[in-house]
Scaffold this active site. Structure first.
Site, PDB file in Angstrom:
ATOM      1  N   LYS A   1      75.374 -36.394 109.721  1.00 64.22           N
ATOM      2  CA  LYS A   1      74.581 -35.105 110.275  1.00 64.22           C
ATOM      3  C   LYS A   1      73.180 -34.981 108.935  1.00 64.22           C
ATOM      4  O   LYS A   1      73.605 -33.936 108.189  1.00 64.22           O
ATOM      5  CB  LYS A   1      74.582 -34.024 110.171  1.00 64.22           C
ATOM      6  CG  LYS A   1      74.736 -33.826 112.447  1.00 64.22           C
ATOM      7  CD  LYS A   1      74.650 -32.221 113.178  1.00 64.22           C
ATOM      8  CE  LYS A   1      74.920 -32.245 114.328  1.00 64.22           C
ATOM      9  NZ  LYS A   1      76.019 -31.461 114.951  1.00 64.22           N
TER      10      LYS A   1
ATOM     11  N   ARG B   1     100.267 -28.905 104.538  1.00 65.46           N
ATOM     12  CA  ARG B   1     100.190 -27.264 104.997  1.00 65.46           C
ATOM     13  C   ARG B   1     100.836 -26.716 103.681  1.00 65.46           C
ATOM     14  O   ARG B   1     100.636 -26.090 103.100  1.00 65.46           O
ATOM     15  CB  ARG B   1      98.963 -27.123 105.624  1.00 65.46           C
ATOM     16  CG  ARG B   1      97.477 -27.987 105.804  1.00 65.46           C
ATOM     17  CD  ARG B   1      96.806 -26.986 106.277  1.00 65.46           C
ATOM     18  NE  ARG B   1      95.509 -28.063 106.618  1.00 65.46           N
ATOM     19  CZ  ARG B   1      94.220 -28.133 107.219  1.00 65.46           C
ATOM     20  NH1 ARG B   1      94.294 -26.691 108.085  1.00 65.46           N
ATOM     21  NH2 ARG B   1      93.428 -28.189 106.962  1.00 65.46           N
TER      22      ARG B   1
ATOM     23  N   GLY C   1      84.943 -27.773 105.455  1.00 71.25           N
ATOM     24  CA  GLY C   1      83.855 -26.486 104.939  1.00 71.25           C
ATOM     25  C   GLY C   1      83.807 -25.950 103.783  1.00 71.25           C
ATOM     26  O   GLY C   1      82.562 -25.601 103.020  1.00 71.25           O
TER      27      GLY C   1
HETATM   28  P1  ADP Z   1      82.788 -34.966 106.612  1.00 72.01           P
HETATM   29  O1  ADP Z   1      83.934 -34.681 107.441  1.00 72.01           O
HETATM   30  O2  ADP Z   1      84.015 -36.551 105.596  1.00 72.01           O
HETATM   31  O3  ADP Z   1      82.237 -34.625 105.656  1.00 72.01           O
HETATM   32  P2  ADP Z   1      80.889 -35.706 108.263  1.00 72.01           P
HETATM   33  O4  ADP Z   1      81.487 -34.533 109.575  1.00 72.01           O
HETATM   34  O5  ADP Z   1      79.593 -35.579 107.795  1.00 72.01           O
HETATM   35  O6  ADP Z   1      82.061 -36.434 106.865  1.00 72.01           O
HETATM   36  O7  ADP Z   1      80.596 -36.980 109.155  1.00 72.01           O
HETATM   37  C1  ADP Z   1      81.916 -37.296 109.898  1.00 72.01           C
HETATM   38  C2  ADP Z   1      80.979 -38.560 111.185  1.00 72.01           C
HETATM   39  O8  ADP Z   1      80.387 -38.894 110.877  1.00 72.01           O
HETATM   40  C3  ADP Z   1      82.616 -38.914 111.928  1.00 72.01           C
HETATM   41  O9  ADP Z   1      83.030 -38.673 112.939  1.00 72.01           O
HETATM   42  C4  ADP Z   1      81.643 -41.080 111.474  1.00 72.01           C
HETATM   43  O10 ADP Z   1      82.076 -41.644 112.826  1.00 72.01           O
HETATM   44  C5  ADP Z   1      80.442 -40.034 112.010  1.00 72.01           C
HETATM   45  N1  ADP Z   1      79.468 -41.599 111.495  1.00 72.01           N
HETATM   46  C6  ADP Z   1      79.278 -42.255 110.358  1.00 72.01           C
HETATM   47  N2  ADP Z   1      78.480 -43.181 110.298  1.00 72.01           N
HETATM   48  C7  ADP Z   1      78.222 -42.993 111.045  1.00 72.01           C
HETATM   49  C8  ADP Z   1      76.885 -43.575 112.007  1.00 72.01           C
HETATM   50  N3  ADP Z   1      75.810 -44.320 110.903  1.00 72.01           N
HETATM   51  N4  ADP Z   1      76.123 -43.513 113.610  1.00 72.01           N
HETATM   52  C9  ADP Z   1      76.984 -41.739 113.928  1.00 72.01           C
HETATM   53  N5  ADP Z   1      77.533 -41.769 113.102  1.00 72.01           N
HETATM   54  C10 ADP Z   1      78.097 -41.646 112.170  1.00 72.01           C
END
Ligand code: ADP
Ligand code: MG
Length: 389
Positions: free
Chosen positions: A180, A19, A353
C-alpha cells in the site's frame, strides 16, 4: 519493566518464544545489578476485559524454565493481587503481571490506571519496541510517575533505525516494496531525504509504473495514489529506480498461470505479482556497492511460492552486501527469515508499526517519554544508587 511478550499462542502453547528470549539480556542485567523485576506486557487484543485465552500464564511457565531466579505470577496487573505479589517479591526475584489489556485503561492511557501500575515499581524500564508507536498506560502513562529508561532492545532499535539511518555511510540505498503506497508515503518521503537511490518493487512499484502512463493490467491503483506517485517521480525521479520487468499472473492466486514480461507488456486482466529477472539483476548490482542499505516491504506476493523469487533474491543480495544492512517491517522480517539470511543482516527490527514510524522520521511516544532516550542504562551499586561512570 514493560516487555513485549505478545507471543503467538495456539491452544495455550507458545508457537514462537523469540520475544521472551529477546527480553532476557535486559532482565539479566537488572538482576545482576541488584534489582527485583516486575514485568508487564499485553497479549493479543482482549478489548479491556479478562479473557482466559489471552492470559500471560503460558509465558510465565516459559520464563520459569528460562530463568534461574524464582519467577512469580500475579493474575491481575493492578489492584490488591498485584500489590500483594509485589510486596512479597524479594531482591533478585521476578514477577510477571497478567495481561495489561485486560483493563480498558491500558489502551486509553487512563491516568489512574497508569498511576496504579507505576506504584508497583521504583524505576521504569521500557523494552517493548513493538508498542512504542502507541500511547498506552503501560509504556507512556507510567513514565509520568517514575524515572524511565530504555532497555537494550529499544536501545538497539534506536541505534539502527534511528542513528545509523540519520547519518548513514554512502552510498546509502533504500529498498521499498509491499502493498500500500498510501501507507508508505511518509516512508518514501523521509528515505528520499537521506538515501542516494531508492529501489522500488512490490505493489508500490505498480503504482509508480502506472503513474508514468503504463498499463498494469488488473493491478490498478486509486487516482489519488497515482497523483502522489507522479509527484514523487517528478521531484525525485532520478533517484527512484523502478522495475523493468515483472512476473504477471492471470489471477491473484498461488496456482495462477504466470510469465515474465517487460513493464509495458502486461496483458489485459493480468496481475503484476513480482519483479522480473532483469530487475533482480539490476537491483542486485546496485546493492553490491552500498555502504548502508535499509529494506522495507517485499518485492512481490512472497507468500505464494511462484511470486517469491524477487523477494528471496533481494534478501540474498542484501545479505551478501558489505555495508550496514537494516530491515524493518513485519513482512520484510518474515521474508528475511524465509530466505534464511537473518544472521547476515546487522539489524532486523522486531517492530512492524514502530519501525515504519521510525522510517518516516516520526518520534515514537514510547521512546519520547524516556529520560535517556538513546543512552545506555545507568549502572547501579549494591544499594541501587547510580554509580558515576
Ligand atoms: P511490511 O510488513 O514489511 O511493511 P507491507 O505490509 O507493506 O510490508 O506489505 C506486505 C504485503 O505486500 C505482502 O502481503 C505481499 O503479498 C504484498 N505485496 C507485495 N507485492 C505485491 C504485489 N505486486 N501485488 C499485491 N500485493 C503485493
Ligand atoms: Mg505489513
Amino acid at each position: 519493566m514493560r516487555v513485549d511478550f505478545n507471543v503467538p499462542l495456539q491452544d495455550g502453547a507458545i508457537l514462537d518464544d523469540r520475544r521472551i528470549l529477546a527480553a532476557l539480556p535486559t532482565m539479566n542485567y537488572l538482576i545482576e545489578h541488584g534489582a527485583s523485576i516486575v514485568l508487564c506486557s499485553h497479549l493479543g487484543r482482549p478489548k479491556g476485559k479478562a479473557d482466559p485465552s489471552l492470559s500471560l500464564r503460558p509465558v510465565y511457565e516459559r520464563l520459569r524454565e528460562l530463568m534461574e531466579e524464582p519467577v512469580h505470577f500475579a493474575s491481575d496487573c493492578v489492584g490488591p493481587l498485584a500489590e500483594k505479589a509485589v510486596s512479597e517479591l524479594k531482591k533478585g526475584e521476578i514477577l510477571l503481571l497478567e495481561n495489561t489489556r485486560f483493563h480498558a485503561g491500558e489502551t486509553s492511557n487512563d491516568p489512574d490506571f497508569a498511576a496504579q501500575l507505576a506504584s508497583l515499581g521504583e524505576i521504569f524500564v521500557n523494552d517493548a519496541f513493538g508498542t512504542a508507536h502507541r500511547s498506552h498506560a503501560s509504556n507512556v502513562g507510567v513514565a509520568k510517575h517514575l524515572p524511565a529508561v530504555a532497555g537494550f532492545l529499544i536501545e538497539k532499535e534506536l541505534a539502527f533505525l534511528g542513528e545509523a539511518l540519520e547519518d548513514p555511510e554512502h552510498p546509502y540505498i533504500a529498498i521499498l516494496g509491499g502493498s500500500k503506497i498510501a501507507d508508505k508515503i511518509g516512508v518514501v518521503t523521509h528515505l528520499l531525504e537521506r538515501c542516494d537511490l531508492l529501489l522500488v518493487g512490490g505493489g508500490i512499484a505498480n503504482s509508480f509504473l502506472e503513474s508514468k502512463g503504463l498499463d498494469l493490467g488488473a493491478s490498478r491503483s486509486e487516482p489519488e495514489v497515482l497523483r502522489t506517485a507522479a509527484d514523487l517521480l517528478a521531484r525525485d525521479g532520478n533517484r527512484i529506480k523502478l522495475p523493468v520487468d515483472l512476473v504477471v499472473a492471470d489471477k491473484f492466486a498461488e496456482d495462477a498461470e504466470h510469465k515474465i514480461v517487460d513493464v509495458d507488456q502486461v496483458p489485459e486482466g493480468w496481475w503484476s505479482l513480482d519483479i522480473g529477472p532483469q530487475t533482480i539483476e539490476s537491483f542486485t548490482a546496485v546493492l553490491e556497492g552500498a555502504r548502508t542499505v535499509v529494506w522495507n516491504g517485499p518485492m512481490g506476493v512472497y507468500e505464494f511460492q511462484a511470486f517469491s523469487k524477487g523477494t528471496i533474491a533481494i534478501a540474498h543480495a542484501l545479505a551478501q552486501g558489505k555495508g550496514m544492512k537494516i530491515v524493518g517491517g513485519g513482512s520484510s522480517a518474515d521474508a528475511v527469515s524465509l530466505a534464511g539470511v537473518e544472521d547476515q543482516i546487522d539489524h532486523v527490527s522486531t517492530g512492524g508499526g514502530a519501525s515504519l514510524r521510525m522510517l518516516e522520521g516520526r518520534p515514537l511516544p514510547g521512546v519520547s517519554v524516556l529520560l535517556d532516550k538513546q543512552a545506555p542504562l545507568p549502572v547501579l551499586d549494591e544499594e541501587g544508587n547510580e554509580k558515576p561512570s
